[in-house]
Design an enzyme around this catalytic site. Sequence first.
Site, PDB file in Angstrom:
ATOM      1  N   ASP A 432       0.859  -1.189   0.000  1.00  7.04           N
ATOM      2  CA  ASP A 432       0.000   0.000   0.000  1.00  7.04           C
ATOM      3  C   ASP A 432       0.892   1.235   0.000  1.00  7.04           C
ATOM      4  O   ASP A 432       1.857   1.342   0.789  1.00  7.04           O
ATOM      5  CB  ASP A 432      -0.904   0.019   1.234  1.00  7.04           C
ATOM      6  CG  ASP A 432      -1.887   1.169   1.195  1.00  7.04           C
ATOM      7  OD1 ASP A 432      -2.921   1.038   0.505  1.00  7.04           O
ATOM      8  OD2 ASP A 432      -1.595   2.215   1.834  1.00  7.04           O
ATOM      9  N   LEU A 433       0.595   2.208  -0.907  1.00  7.73           N
ATOM     10  CA  LEU A 433       1.427   3.412  -1.007  1.00  7.73           C
ATOM     11  C   LEU A 433       1.098   4.401   0.106  1.00  7.73           C
ATOM     12  O   LEU A 433      -0.077   4.639   0.403  1.00  7.73           O
ATOM     13  CB  LEU A 433       1.206   4.060  -2.373  1.00  7.73           C
ATOM     14  CG  LEU A 433       1.634   3.238  -3.609  1.00  7.73           C
ATOM     15  CD1 LEU A 433       1.380   4.030  -4.896  1.00  7.73           C
ATOM     16  CD2 LEU A 433       3.093   2.830  -3.520  1.00  7.73           C
ATOM     17  N   ASP A 475      -4.351   2.502  -4.729  1.00 10.75           N
ATOM     18  CA  ASP A 475      -2.901   2.409  -4.557  1.00 10.75           C
ATOM     19  C   ASP A 475      -2.506   1.114  -3.850  1.00 10.75           C
ATOM     20  O   ASP A 475      -1.453   1.041  -3.209  1.00 10.75           O
ATOM     21  CB  ASP A 475      -2.380   3.617  -3.773  1.00 10.75           C
ATOM     22  CG  ASP A 475      -3.052   3.758  -2.398  1.00 10.75           C
ATOM     23  OD1 ASP A 475      -4.005   2.993  -2.140  1.00 10.75           O
ATOM     24  OD2 ASP A 475      -2.610   4.593  -1.600  1.00 10.75           O
TER      25      ASP A 475
END
Length: 568
Positions: A432-433, A475
Amino acid sequence: MNRFLLDRRYWLVPLALWSAIVASSLAWNLFAIQRQVLELSTSQGREVFHMMDAMRLWNARHGGVYAKITEDTPPNPYLDVPDRDVETLNGMRLTLLNPAYMTRQVTATVRELTGVQVHMTSLKPINPGNLADAWETAALQDFERGGKDRAELVQIGGRTVARFMAPLVTRQACLDCHAKQGYRVGDIRGGISVTLDTAPFVEPLRVQKRNSVLVHLVGWLLVAALTLFALARWREQVLALGRAKDEQEALVELRTSELRREVVERRQAEIRLRLLMDASGNGIFGLAANGECTFINPVAQRLLGLKQADTMLGRPILDLITPDAAPNQQLHEALRLGQSLHSDDCVFARADGTPFHVEVRLDPIDGDGTAGAVVNFADITQRKATEASIWHQANYDALTGLANRRLLSHRLDQMITDARRSREIIALLFVDLDGFKAVNDAYGHDAGDNVLRETALRLQAGTRESDLVARLAGDEFLVVLRYLANREHAGMVAGKLVDLLGKPVPFAGHDLQVSASVGISIYPDDAENAGELVKAADLAMYRAKEAGKHTYRYYAGGRYTECWLPAT
């Protein structure tokens, strides 16, 4: 031969032949039986002759025999010898019986007792009573020519008698009476004939004659009946064969006319079929059982890039237009087995070597694989491209080009199945960004899209081809690591990805800064199915965020460790 069988008048020929054979056999058998009568009579007559001859010889050797003169035995007037008649001391008168006289006396007694007639005779008799009859004269003449004896069945007084006669040979003892007639030792001076009634011999043989007649009659009737039966059956068979032949000829004529009609209809059908094939939008070609091309229509010629159709006729067309691929081998197998085939996975090659996808249908001729087959195909290259595009859109993320959630779910399940079978471990990294929303809000969606595309490239660069990288949504990304040497290797890859994703992303003169938090779950330690494995990695990812982001955490059975620890 058929004429003989069909015209019954000719059947008299074998019957007449058989009758002649039976009649000849019967005549021979009756003759043999009659000959037995003669042989038996001759044997008895010969015995009587030998007895008479022995008696005469005895008499001659003893110089005659004196007998009492009686009415039945008077002195012999034809015997001219001294002491012919004598008288004993007691006054009994005796007369000399020479062999001839004694023979006449004995023959009279034999005839009285047995009925057998014995006659002594000669061609030069002294006693006229010894004169030979015609049959005896012929026999005596034969004896003088060297004949031994004579026997014959003759008719006398309406009855059949057997006559036997043998010669009397002059011996030394006979010359006392016959020397004056000029006889010498060894001369034939006469003979003795014996006449016997054949009734005692004929009666026992009459039954044999009757049986012989009956046997021949029954044999004639049986064979004649069998012959007529066989000829009748044979005639029926010939007539049946004749009828069958006529029917066959009529059937052949009918079938010939039908075949002529069928040939005309087939030619017309072939013309219509040729026109239909030429007008068809699909390529069509025919195959012989050995794979050689028998015909090809213009569409097939165009699709295969052939300048002339004749270049393929008589050649193994499947070997020339099908690359060595498994789906294409199905065509060869179907032709060999005489089976139908419908497939849209085959690839043909044009004359210049260019491959193109085809939908092909192979139908055997006659259904037994021996006559060949017909192949109908169409170029589906554009359809295959469209299908591939649709499939790619359905299974890959349009922005990043990574596998989407749908493809991920399918492949992750397959990977778990393979790992379970080979007893391997799988690591699932949930990425996960961090800070992506801020970049999106500050620089716009184009900047955000650029960050996502760069993230996908860096994830692919940090993993192997055997691994799977997918975008879940927004994302969030998932990375599936296969063929791990150990569980610690998953942390090493996660750390490498964290470093790669923490580097700035250039965009429109700006360095966009994001980072990544990664959660790791291990199969089969943390879960044994895809859903639970993703859920564990997701929980570990949130623990990485809580730990300050830009890092990773193992799920580790819910302990969320920085490195992998075995379960306690």
